[in-house]
Design a protein around this motif. Structure first.
Motif, mmCIF file in Angstrom:
data_model
loop_
_atom_site.group_PDB
_atom_site.id
_atom_site.type_symbol
_atom_site.label_atom_id
_atom_site.label_comp_id
_atom_site.label_asym_id
_atom_site.label_seq_id
_atom_site.Cartn_x
_atom_site.Cartn_y
_atom_site.Cartn_z
ATOM 1 N N ALA A 327 0.822 -1.210 0.000
ATOM 2 C CA ALA A 327 0.000 0.000 0.000
ATOM 3 C C ALA A 327 0.856 1.262 0.000
ATOM 4 C CB ALA A 327 -0.923 0.005 1.220
ATOM 5 N N GLY A 328 2.194 1.105 -0.049
ATOM 6 C CA GLY A 328 3.063 2.268 -0.067
ATOM 7 C C GLY A 328 3.331 2.862 1.297
ATOM 8 N N CYS A 329 3.072 2.119 2.362
ATOM 9 C CA CYS A 329 3.252 2.610 3.732
ATOM 10 C C CYS A 329 4.464 1.947 4.373
ATOM 11 C CB CYS A 329 1.992 2.357 4.551
ATOM 12 S SG CYS A 329 0.486 3.063 3.837
ATOM 13 N N ALA A 330 5.624 2.098 3.753
ATOM 14 C CA ALA A 330 6.830 1.419 4.229
ATOM 15 C C ALA A 330 7.267 1.926 5.603
ATOM 16 C CB ALA A 330 7.967 1.586 3.217
ATOM 17 N N GLN A 331 7.076 3.214 5.877
ATOM 18 C CA GLN A 331 7.492 3.742 7.176
ATOM 19 C C GLN A 331 6.657 3.144 8.308
ATOM 20 O OE1 GLN A 331 7.585 8.011 7.149
ATOM 21 N NE2 GLN A 331 9.133 8.110 5.536
ATOM 22 N N ALA A 332 5.371 2.924 8.058
ATOM 23 C CA ALA A 332 4.523 2.295 9.074
ATOM 24 C C ALA A 332 4.979 0.865 9.328
ATOM 25 C CB ALA A 332 3.063 2.318 8.624
ATOM 26 N N ALA A 406 12.679 -0.115 4.013
ATOM 27 C CA ALA A 406 11.635 0.910 4.003
ATOM 28 C C ALA A 406 12.044 2.099 3.143
ATOM 29 C CB ALA A 406 11.327 1.362 5.427
ATOM 30 N N LEU A 407 13.322 2.516 3.239
ATOM 31 C CA LEU A 407 13.805 3.642 2.441
ATOM 32 C C LEU A 407 13.721 3.337 0.952
ATOM 33 C CD1 LEU A 407 16.961 4.991 4.329
ATOM 34 C CD2 LEU A 407 14.744 6.099 4.058
ATOM 35 N N VAL A 408 14.208 2.151 0.571
ATOM 36 C CA VAL A 408 14.177 1.766 -0.848
ATOM 37 C C VAL A 408 12.743 1.701 -1.351
ATOM 38 C CG1 VAL A 408 14.682 -0.072 -2.489
ATOM 39 C CG2 VAL A 408 16.372 0.544 -0.762
ATOM 40 N N TRP A 409 11.879 1.096 -0.552
ATOM 41 C CA TRP A 409 10.483 0.931 -0.982
ATOM 42 C C TRP A 409 9.807 2.288 -1.157
ATOM 43 C CZ3 TRP A 409 9.916 -4.153 -1.882
ATOM 44 C CH2 TRP A 409 8.689 -4.567 -2.395
ATOM 45 N N ASP A 410 10.042 3.198 -0.204
ATOM 46 C CA ASP A 410 9.431 4.526 -0.283
ATOM 47 C C ASP A 410 9.957 5.316 -1.465
ATOM 48 O OD1 ASP A 410 7.517 4.592 1.634
ATOM 49 O OD2 ASP A 410 8.762 5.495 3.190
ATOM 50 N N SER A 411 11.287 5.269 -1.692
ATOM 51 C CA SER A 411 11.867 6.057 -2.782
ATOM 52 C C SER A 411 11.372 5.575 -4.131
ATOM 53 C CB SER A 411 13.402 5.982 -2.727
ATOM 54 O OG SER A 411 13.854 4.661 -2.964
ATOM 55 N N GLU A 412 11.281 4.246 -4.320
ATOM 56 C CA GLU A 412 10.824 3.740 -5.611
ATOM 57 C C GLU A 412 9.331 3.930 -5.773
ATOM 58 O OE1 GLU A 412 12.211 0.018 -6.864
ATOM 59 O OE2 GLU A 412 14.297 0.440 -6.387
ATOM 60 N N THR A 413 8.581 3.928 -4.645
ATOM 61 C CA THR A 413 7.144 4.192 -4.735
ATOM 62 C C THR A 413 6.912 5.622 -5.217
ATOM 63 O OG1 THR A 413 6.663 2.621 -2.979
ATOM 64 C CG2 THR A 413 4.990 4.277 -3.435
#
Length: 522
Positions: A327-332, A406-413
């Motif tokens: 869902a794009g909520c990697a920080q959570a 989480a950083l990688v997932w958020d940046s690519e999202t």
């Protein structure tokens, strides 16, 4: 090989032509040109491996000539000869891929030395391409070769020494190290589907097995045994750590579930180990004698009663974390994972074994997500690979790994969100005649409706519903002002089946009715 000498001064060309024995250096063709036009004609007749070239020439410079041949994919090593010590020339020569840059006048020995180095560079590239070509042939046949050798070894038809070369390439397990051997017996296929050929099944199971075990530093090889219509999986730690029975059982259960879900095959797995791989033939023979699965149950069936295993640590939240990533909520996800680690630490529930289970479950969750390209690129850099390897060592290491993911997932999202919004906008433009519900748009881009709406608002600053109304009204205004179509038909073309509703929406948007808009356009 060909050498091309290019200079607008014929005396310079003649001097270079006769300054050394070019044939003895390996050149079968030595051509000359007094300008870039003649040089291009020579290169079109036959590409040169090395070119000696002046920079300042009439009509076109040597830099222009190099740019021209690079645009045509030529790999000619260009050595520039110039009397002008201007940095911009050297800078441009390097940008275009020039091999060397020699200030004139220069001794002929310096020129021939540069040409010799260029020739060495050409030969190195040819050798690399030859090795690459041979490697490609091996890669094409690698799986077949390895499987054939292992099959012979398991069946007792080939000595262990035949695997030595493959051990050095880490393509097969090392004979002196402990491993697990698991026999896979296909049981049932989904009703209405034909059973797969064993070779195809071996490829599919081998690929899934690699996806399960490779992230955990476990070598997994799959061998088809046609005579028995079964597969054999050999599992061995790449870092020499013991693979415990509960770990093997858990991973094979996951693999069995994947087989049922993706290739519609229910299967039984019979693991045996850990024992040195050099005894794999005896282990396989023992597995072939099993007869306890008379009910043909699927799943993982251990070959002998085992001591009661300690309770296996599991992460019940792992499914929720996977959904947060999707869902794009990697920080959570990161926050929840670190909170759980802190809680387990405070309750004295973390030791080396439970942390390893935590790490394995987390990595299994990550590599079971559908975004395969992102996963393949995630641990390519040395620093990232270090995080990947050390995640199970300490709690701070595990937190660092979770934070990096989480950083990688958020940046690519974020990088992908703009293109997703563009797809949504294009879909709206092409389907204005539809009512365009949020669920329809979410299905078009394969996203959760709530997440899609938040993403659209974040990227555009506009509510999705307001944007749809804006596009419909703008299209309606264009049709009202440029066509003679009936207003009721225009309403239908922008998705309004109720004319009154259309008229009300139009007036609210433009502060005048559709009829007033048309009258003003006449």
């Amino acid at each position: 090989m060909k050498l091309l000498i290019v200079d607008d001064q014929s005396t310079v060309v003649q001097g270079l032509l006769h300054c050394t024995n070019w044939a003895a250096m390996g050149f079968t063709v030595v051509d000359t040109a007094l300008n870039a036009v003649d040089a291009k004609a020579s290169l079109l007749r036959q590409e040169a491996e090395v070119m000696l070239c002046d920079i300042e020439m009439p009509m076109e410079s040597g830099l222009d000539l190099l740019d021209w041949l690079r645009q045509r994919g030529m790999t000619t090593r260009c050595i520039f000869l110039t009397a002008h010590a201007e940095f911009k020339y050297a800078q441009e020569a390097l940008r275009l891929g020039g091999f060397d840059y020699i200030m004139q006048p220069a001794p002929y020995e310096q020129v021939t030395d540069a040409v010799s180095r260029a020739l060495d560079n050409v030969k190195e590239e040819w050798a690399a391409l030859e090795l690459q070509s041979r490697g490609a042939v091996f890669d094409d046949k690698k799986k077949e070769i390895v499987e054939t050798m292992l099959r012979g070894f398991l069946l007792g038809n080939a000595p262990g020494s035949s695997l030595t070369a493959f051990e050095e390439l880490s393509l097969v397990p090392r004979r002196e190290r402990e491993c697990w051997v698991a026999l896979m017996q296909p049981l049932r296929w989904k009703q209405g589907e034909e059973p797969w050929e064993l070779s195809l099944l071996s490829t599919a199971v081998g690929n899934m097995s690699s996806e399960v075990f490779t992230p955990l530093q476990v070598l997994s090889v799959t061998v088809a045994i046609p005579a028995e219509q079964c597969l054999v999986l050999v599992l061995q730690s790449r870092v020499g750590e013991p693979l415990e029975a509960d770990y093997i059982t858990r991973q094979l259960n996951y693999l069995q579930s994947a087989c049922a879900q993706y290739i519609h095959c229910e299967a039984a797995f019979y693991p045996e180990g850990p024992q040195p791989f050099e005894q794999a033939s005896e282990i396989y023979q023992k597995l072939q004698q099993r007869s306890e699965n008379v009910a043909l149950k699927s799943g993982v069936l251990l070959g002998r009663p085992a001591e009661k295993a300690p309770e296996v640590f599991r992460i019940p939240q792992i499914g929720a974390w996977q959904k947060l990533l999707q869902a794009g909520c990697a920080q959570a996800m990161e926050q929840e994972a670190c909170q759980l680690l802190d809680k387990l630490t405070a309750n004295n529930q973390l030791n080396s074994q439970t942390l390893r289970y935590f790490y394995q479950d987390f990595m299994q969750m990550l590599f079971s997500l559908p975004e395969k390209k992102r996963q393949d690129d995630m641990f390519r850099e040395p620093e990232a690979l270090e995080l990947y390897r050390n995640g199970m060592k300490t709690v701070p290491d595990m937190k660092a790994l979770v934070h990096y993911v989480a950083l990688v997932w958020d940046s690519e999202t974020e990088e992908n969100s703009q293109s997703t919004v563009e797809i949504i906008m294009a879909y709206i433009a092409e389907h204005l005649e539809n009512e365009l519900r949020r669920e329809e748009l979410a299905e078009a881009v394969h996203l959760n409706p709530d997440y899609m709406a938040r993403l659209f608002k974040k990227e555009t600053g506009m509510n999705l519903k307001d944007y749809i109304i804006q596009q419909k009204m703008q299209e309606a205004q264009s049709l009202l002002c440029t066509t003679n179509l009936p207003i009721s038909l225009i309403a239908a073309k922008v998705g309004y089946t109720n004319f009154g509703h259309f008229s009300t929406s139009y007036k609210k948007f433009y502060h005048k009715t559709p009829q007033e808009e048309r009258s003003a356009a006449l």
